[in-house]
Write an enzyme that holds these catalytic residues in place. Structure first.
Site, PDB file in Angstrom:
ATOM      1  N   HIS A  70      -9.712   4.659  -2.190  1.00  0.00           N
ATOM      2  CA  HIS A  70      -8.652   3.651  -2.150  1.00  0.00           C
ATOM      3  C   HIS A  70      -7.714   3.748  -0.956  1.00  0.00           C
ATOM      4  O   HIS A  70      -6.836   2.906  -0.786  1.00  0.00           O
ATOM      5  CB  HIS A  70      -7.806   3.726  -3.430  1.00  0.00           C
ATOM      6  CG  HIS A  70      -6.892   4.909  -3.463  1.00  0.00           C
ATOM      7  ND1 HIS A  70      -7.320   6.154  -3.822  1.00  0.00           N
ATOM      8  CD2 HIS A  70      -5.583   5.047  -3.152  1.00  0.00           C
ATOM      9  CE1 HIS A  70      -6.313   7.005  -3.750  1.00  0.00           C
ATOM     10  NE2 HIS A  70      -5.235   6.355  -3.334  1.00  0.00           N
TER      11      HIS A  70
HETATM   12  C1  UD1 Z   1      -0.403   3.718  -3.487  1.00  0.00           C
HETATM   13  C2  UD1 Z   1       0.108   4.869  -2.622  1.00  0.00           C
HETATM   14  C3  UD1 Z   1      -0.995   5.899  -2.424  1.00  0.00           C
HETATM   15  C4  UD1 Z   1      -1.597   6.327  -3.745  1.00  0.00           C
HETATM   16  C5  UD1 Z   1      -2.070   5.089  -4.490  1.00  0.00           C
HETATM   17  C6  UD1 Z   1      -2.701   5.401  -5.813  1.00  0.00           C
HETATM   18  C7  UD1 Z   1       1.777   4.213  -0.938  1.00  0.00           C
HETATM   19  C8  UD1 Z   1       2.011   4.040   0.510  1.00  0.00           C
HETATM   20  N1  UD1 Z   1       0.502   4.403  -1.314  1.00  0.00           N
HETATM   21  O1  UD1 Z   1      -1.428   3.058  -2.750  1.00  0.00           O
HETATM   22  O2  UD1 Z   1      -0.449   7.034  -1.780  1.00  0.00           O
HETATM   23  O3  UD1 Z   1      -2.646   7.219  -3.518  1.00  0.00           O
HETATM   24  O4  UD1 Z   1      -0.937   4.242  -4.690  1.00  0.00           O
HETATM   25  O5  UD1 Z   1      -3.185   4.229  -6.407  1.00  0.00           O
HETATM   26  O6  UD1 Z   1       2.703   4.208  -1.706  1.00  0.00           O
HETATM   27  N2  UD1 Z   1      -2.259  -3.625  -6.970  1.00  0.00           N
HETATM   28  C9  UD1 Z   1      -2.656  -4.117  -8.183  1.00  0.00           C
HETATM   29  N3  UD1 Z   1      -2.014  -3.670  -9.298  1.00  0.00           N
HETATM   30  C10 UD1 Z   1      -1.021  -2.772  -9.252  1.00  0.00           C
HETATM   31  C11 UD1 Z   1      -0.608  -2.284  -8.014  1.00  0.00           C
HETATM   32  C12 UD1 Z   1      -1.243  -2.699  -6.887  1.00  0.00           C
HETATM   33  O7  UD1 Z   1      -3.567  -4.930  -8.270  1.00  0.00           O
HETATM   34  O8  UD1 Z   1      -0.491  -2.401 -10.329  1.00  0.00           O
HETATM   35  C13 UD1 Z   1      -2.958  -4.074  -5.758  1.00  0.00           C
HETATM   36  C14 UD1 Z   1      -2.153  -5.046  -4.968  1.00  0.00           C
HETATM   37  O9  UD1 Z   1      -3.021  -6.008  -4.487  1.00  0.00           O
HETATM   38  C15 UD1 Z   1      -1.615  -4.240  -3.824  1.00  0.00           C
HETATM   39  C16 UD1 Z   1      -2.687  -3.182  -3.643  1.00  0.00           C
HETATM   40  O10 UD1 Z   1      -3.225  -2.956  -4.957  1.00  0.00           O
HETATM   41  O11 UD1 Z   1      -1.400  -4.999  -2.707  1.00  0.00           O
HETATM   42  C17 UD1 Z   1      -2.180  -1.892  -3.117  1.00  0.00           C
HETATM   43  O12 UD1 Z   1      -1.104  -1.381  -3.910  1.00  0.00           O
HETATM   44  P1  UD1 Z   1       0.059  -0.470  -3.254  1.00  0.00           P
HETATM   45  O13 UD1 Z   1       0.982   0.030  -4.307  1.00  0.00           O
HETATM   46  O14 UD1 Z   1       0.642  -1.189  -2.111  1.00  0.00           O
HETATM   47  O15 UD1 Z   1      -0.722   0.737  -2.627  1.00  0.00           O
HETATM   48  P2  UD1 Z   1      -1.937   1.599  -3.163  1.00  0.00           P
HETATM   49  O16 UD1 Z   1      -3.111   1.332  -2.310  1.00  0.00           O
HETATM   50  O17 UD1 Z   1      -2.108   1.505  -4.643  1.00  0.00           O
END
Ligand code: UD1
Length: 356
Positions: A201
């Site tokens: 991820h």
């Molecule tokens: C975040 C953390 C990362 C961690 C990861 C675990 C940062 C910079 N990164 O990355 O260190 O390893 O979490 O998962 O904080 N989304 C959903 N549902 C949710 C949340 C997110 O669908 O509940 C999707 C959204 O499209 C979003 C994407 O996932 O844009 C990424 O989510 P985000 O919280 O920005 O970062 P992660 O890649 O999850």
């Protein structure tokens, strides 16, 4: 205490439980809402026994700047009524950064649990978050000696650094009976020691088409020989769709899995392939070979002492390294000092001494 994304939840559980048990520190939990899908948030609260957050900021997704800014503003709004003696942040996600910045702006002492990890790779948002959080922190709880030494090199005074072990592992030790009793392997028709478990991820891997394509091609090849389980993170699913990368037929894809099921699947796997941070720690304690799809790791003890191999993201290298393990050349490991599931207790005793 501030938390917002999946890896944070493993790191707050024992600290909150111990604070409540000790009674000298009353924890106030703020969930920023960085992760909001039930399978990335509620499922973890429930399995880890974390109480309902006192505040939920609902920041949701966005660019790193938008997300962090919303979390900073949300935290700032609740500080006048909560008046904390200190703010504790864990790990390195955007919510960690937000908690650190707001503590500095409001001149509230800052505690960073899992301090001192470094990759020095500015392409990882987590590295920026760690460096800023540690620049602003007053009390540091590194998970390893290596992380402590990073802090000393950066000029942190040793009396502010407390060796308490790896907080991320506390729930695994506490929940081992439930993990052992969990029937997910049988439900999925998996034989112990005869499948690969993988997670993927990190933006450095998922957000570049060529890299993601290479990794998925490697997974495709490997999955033709061995059953291959991949819980799919929403970021990875989104990018595969955008880049038009089909999911290979041999891969068993699931939704993001809850904690107990994830550890259960790791514990009886032949090997684990990941770009996660916490999984490198967990496989080291479980004694399961781990191949890490990154150029650097902030957790070098998992390689020097544990069962981790850092292999990068080249397709042919991934295929070759998997084959090496299937042929019997497995990394042997030990468990680093203080990785014993009791870090929360040690952290809370120190905090009670300082603030209680
Ligand atoms: C975040 C953390 C990362 C961690 C990861 C675990 C940062 C910079 N990164 O990355 O260190 O390893 O979490 O998962 O904080 N989304 C959903 N549902 C949710 C949340 C997110 O669908 O509940 C999707 C959204 O499209 C979003 C994407 O996932 O844009 C990424 O989510 P985000 O919280 O920005 O970062 P992660 O890649 O999850």
């Amino acid at each position: 205490m501030v938390a917002g994304a999946r890896p944070n939840f493993m790191k707050i559980a024992s600290v909150i439980e111990e604070s409540n048990r000790g009674g000298k520190i009353k924890p106030i939990l703020v969930h920023t809402g960085q992760h909001y899908d039930p399978e990335l948030s509620d499922a973890f609260f429930q399995q880890l026994g974390i109480p309902e957050p006192d505040y939920h900021l609902g920041v949701g997704s966005g660019t790193h700047a938008e997300q962090t800014a919303r979390a900073i503003a949300g935290l700032d709004r609740i500080l006048p009524e909560t008046k904390p003696d200190f703010i504790a942040v864990v790990g390195d996600v955007n919510s960690t950064l937000a908690g650190a910045v707001v503590a500095a702006m409001r001149r509230i002492p800052l505690v960073h649990i899992e301090a001192g990890y470094r990759t020095h790779d500015p392409n990882q948002p987590e590295e920026i978050n760690r460096q800023i959080a540690d620049t602003l922190s007053d009390y540091f709880f590194p998970s390893t000696q290596f992380a402590a030494e990073n802090l000393f090199r950066e000029g942190v005074s040793p009396e502010r650094v407390f060796m308490a072990g790896d907080i991320n592992l506390d729930p695994m030790f506490r929940l081992m009976p439930e993990i052992d009793a969990c029937g997910i392997t049988e439900e999925m028709g998996l034989a112990p020691g005869q499948y690969i478990f993988s997670t993927l991820h990190r933006p450095e891997n998922t957000d570049h088409e060529e890299i993601l394509r290479g990794i998925i091609e490697a997974f495709d090849r490997v999955s033709r020989k061995t059953r291959f389980i991949l819980p799919l993170h929403p970021r990875t699913a989104k990018r595969m769709a955008e880049f038009g990368i089909p999911m290979p037929e041999g891969i068993t894809v699931t939704k993001p899995l809850p904690y107990i099921q994830t550890v259960r699947l790791m514990k009886t796997a032949t090997l684990v392939i990941t770009d996660s941070g916490g999984i490198q720690d967990e496989t080291t304690v479980l004694g399961i070979p781990c191949l890490t799809l990154r150029e650097h790791t902030e957790r070098p003890e998992t390689i020097r002492i544990g069962t981790n191999r850092l292999i990068g993201t080249d397709r042919d290298r991934i295929i070759a390294e998997v084959q090496r393990i299937l042929d019997g050349d497995k990394p042997e490991g030990r468990v680093p000092e203080l990785w014993d599931g009791r870090t929360g207790e040690r952290v809370v005793r120190v905090l009670e001494g300082v603030f209680g």
